[in-house]
Design an enzyme around this catalytic site. Structure first.
Site, PDB file in Angstrom:
ATOM      1  N   GLU A  58      46.696 -53.095-128.086  1.00 57.26           N
ATOM      2  CA  GLU A  58      47.402 -53.858-129.104  1.00 57.26           C
ATOM      3  C   GLU A  58      48.864 -53.409-129.219  1.00 57.26           C
ATOM      4  OE1 GLU A  58      43.251 -53.150-130.967  1.00 57.26           O
ATOM      5  OE2 GLU A  58      44.468 -52.330-129.327  1.00 57.26           O
ATOM      6  N   CYS A  81      41.010 -50.622-133.779  1.00 55.69           N
ATOM      7  CA  CYS A  81      40.557 -49.370-134.383  1.00 55.69           C
ATOM      8  C   CYS A  81      41.185 -49.176-135.755  1.00 55.69           C
ATOM      9  CB  CYS A  81      40.869 -48.189-133.473  1.00 55.69           C
ATOM     10  SG  CYS A  81      42.633 -47.870-133.244  1.00 55.69           S
ATOM     11  N   CYS A  90      45.303 -49.174-134.903  1.00 52.34           N
ATOM     12  CA  CYS A  90      45.859 -50.457-134.446  1.00 52.34           C
ATOM     13  C   CYS A  90      45.858 -51.492-135.569  1.00 52.34           C
ATOM     14  CB  CYS A  90      45.067 -50.974-133.254  1.00 52.34           C
ATOM     15  SG  CYS A  90      45.306 -49.969-131.763  1.00 52.34           S
ATOM     16  N   ALA A 168      14.318 -35.825 -93.124  1.00 49.71           N
ATOM     17  CA  ALA A 168      13.314 -35.711 -92.066  1.00 49.71           C
ATOM     18  C   ALA A 168      12.444 -34.480 -92.297  1.00 49.71           C
ATOM     19  CB  ALA A 168      14.002 -35.629 -90.705  1.00 49.71           C
ATOM     20  N   ASP A 205      21.977 -27.903 -99.507  1.00 49.03           N
ATOM     21  CA  ASP A 205      22.860 -28.844 -98.801  1.00 49.03           C
ATOM     22  C   ASP A 205      24.339 -28.474 -98.881  1.00 49.03           C
ATOM     23  OD1 ASP A 205      20.568 -30.229 -98.287  1.00 49.03           O
ATOM     24  OD2 ASP A 205      20.929 -31.806 -99.770  1.00 49.03           O
ATOM     25  N   GLY A 274      18.436 -33.701-106.020  1.00 46.32           N
ATOM     26  CA  GLY A 274      17.331 -33.992-105.124  1.00 46.32           C
ATOM     27  C   GLY A 274      16.119 -34.550-105.849  1.00 46.32           C
TER      28      GLY A 274
END
Length: 346
Positions: A58, A81, A90, A168, A205, A274
């Site tokens: 605004e 607000c 605002c 895998a 990982d 995971g």
């Protein structure tokens, strides 16, 4: 008396929502856009919120309009607000600018900033609320979720083969999906305020958990890296480097983790841990969305994408409601939301 919305109101609110979409996605504040018309119905100012600590939408629009805003109309994607934060309210700026009418899309759900419509009405400003509210809600769905629940909206992301294998039999998992899918993941990461992984994934990982653009370049404004679990993280782990901030929670209390992140203003967290951590979040009912990247490939053995959910019969199955299916390169991205048994028939 407040005036009902007409076709022009809808058009200008839609423009405000378009402007709001230019704001930063992962910022702690909502994305907001504003359009100001003069007393003759000519657009004289536009603006959007560029991030926490910067002027609200605004204010940008009113500054562009200057004195021509007096007697005009302001269109905003979110209720103006009515509180003092890093910037002033605002509502007071709109009143001081002399606008006669304010039209907004979504009512502000936060306790601190709510009440803007009432303040404007008390100052003699006409207010029309709820124009394209669903569109505005969709734009800020994760922020609204944090305001209403106190915790971030959690998206669980995983990659798997067609038979549900995330790795895998020998533990290798790079790369199940192709380059296009991996680029899509980095874009998803960049849209979140935090990336969550478990200590098991970090130790096995050694992921960096950063958002990278084409060519592997690190994106600016990295999300917070969050590591959950009591297992010690080895010194020199990439998640501890200076590429992005990191917060370690040596706990299994997921509600505590999420509420701490919520208090820090994070409204969208990407769960990349995971199968064990993913299962814990799912069992606790803390997953709000699932984004699965499925490679049209088979492994036949290896770890599954998710651990035990303590589901022993088909009647207790956790069903997901698909909201989007897309082909990403040679892989399939499925976006879905968990469907809980107590929602049956709703």
């Amino acid at each position: 008396m407040d005036r009902p919305a007409d076709h022009d109101d809808v058009r200008h609110v839609r423009r405000a929502i378009e402007l709001a979409a230019r704001g930063p996605v992962a910022d702690t504040n909502p994305r907001v856009g504003a359009v100001v018309l003069d007393r003759h119905g000519t657009v004289v100012g536009e603006g959007f919120h560029e991030g926490a600590g910067t002027p609200h939408a605004e204010i940008h629009a009113l500054r562009s309009a200057g004195e021509t805003a007096r007697g005009g109309t302001a269109y905003v994607s979110l209720e103006p607000c009515n509180h003092v934060g890093r910037t002033g309210p605002c509502t007071e700026a709109l009143i001081a600018a002399g606008v006669d009418r304010v039209v907004f899309a979504l009512e502000d759900p936060s306790r601190a900033a709510a009440g803007g419509a009432g303040r404007l009405r008390s100052a003699g400003v006409q207010v029309t609320a709820g124009v394209l509210a669903d569109d505005a809600l969709a734009l800020n769905r994760t922020w609204v979720h944090r305001v209403r629940t106190g915790r971030p909206f959690v998206t669980w992301k995983f990659a798997a083969t067609l038979d549900g294998r995330a790795a895998a039999a020998d533990g290798t998992s790079r790369w199940i999906t192709g380059e296009d899918a991996r680029a899509d993941v980095h874009a998803l990461r960049a849209s979140c305020g935090a990336i969550i992984a478990g200590t098991g994934t970090v130790c096995s990982d050694d992921p960096q958990l950063t958002a990278r653009g084409p060519g592997g370049d690190r994106q600016p404004g990295q999300p917070l890296r969050v590591v959950v679990g009591v297992r010690p993280i080895p010194p020199g782990s990439r998640v501890l480097d200076d590429a992005a901030p990191t917060q370690v929670f040596a706990t299994h209390d997921l509600d505590h983790v999420l509420r701490t992140l919520g208090r820090a203003g994070i409204h969208h967290a990407l769960l990349e841990g995971g199968p064990t951590l993913a299962a814990a979040f799912l069992r606790a009912g803390l997953v709000d969305e699932v984004v699965a990247y499925i490679a049209p490939a088979l492994l036949g053995a290896g770890s599954s994408a998710v651990g035990s959910l303590s589901i022993n019969t088909i009647g207790a199955i956790l069903r997901l409601h698909p909201t989007d299916v897309a082909l990403i390169g040679g892989d399939i991205r499925i976006t879905a939301t968990p469907h809980h048994p107590d929602q049956e028939g709703s």
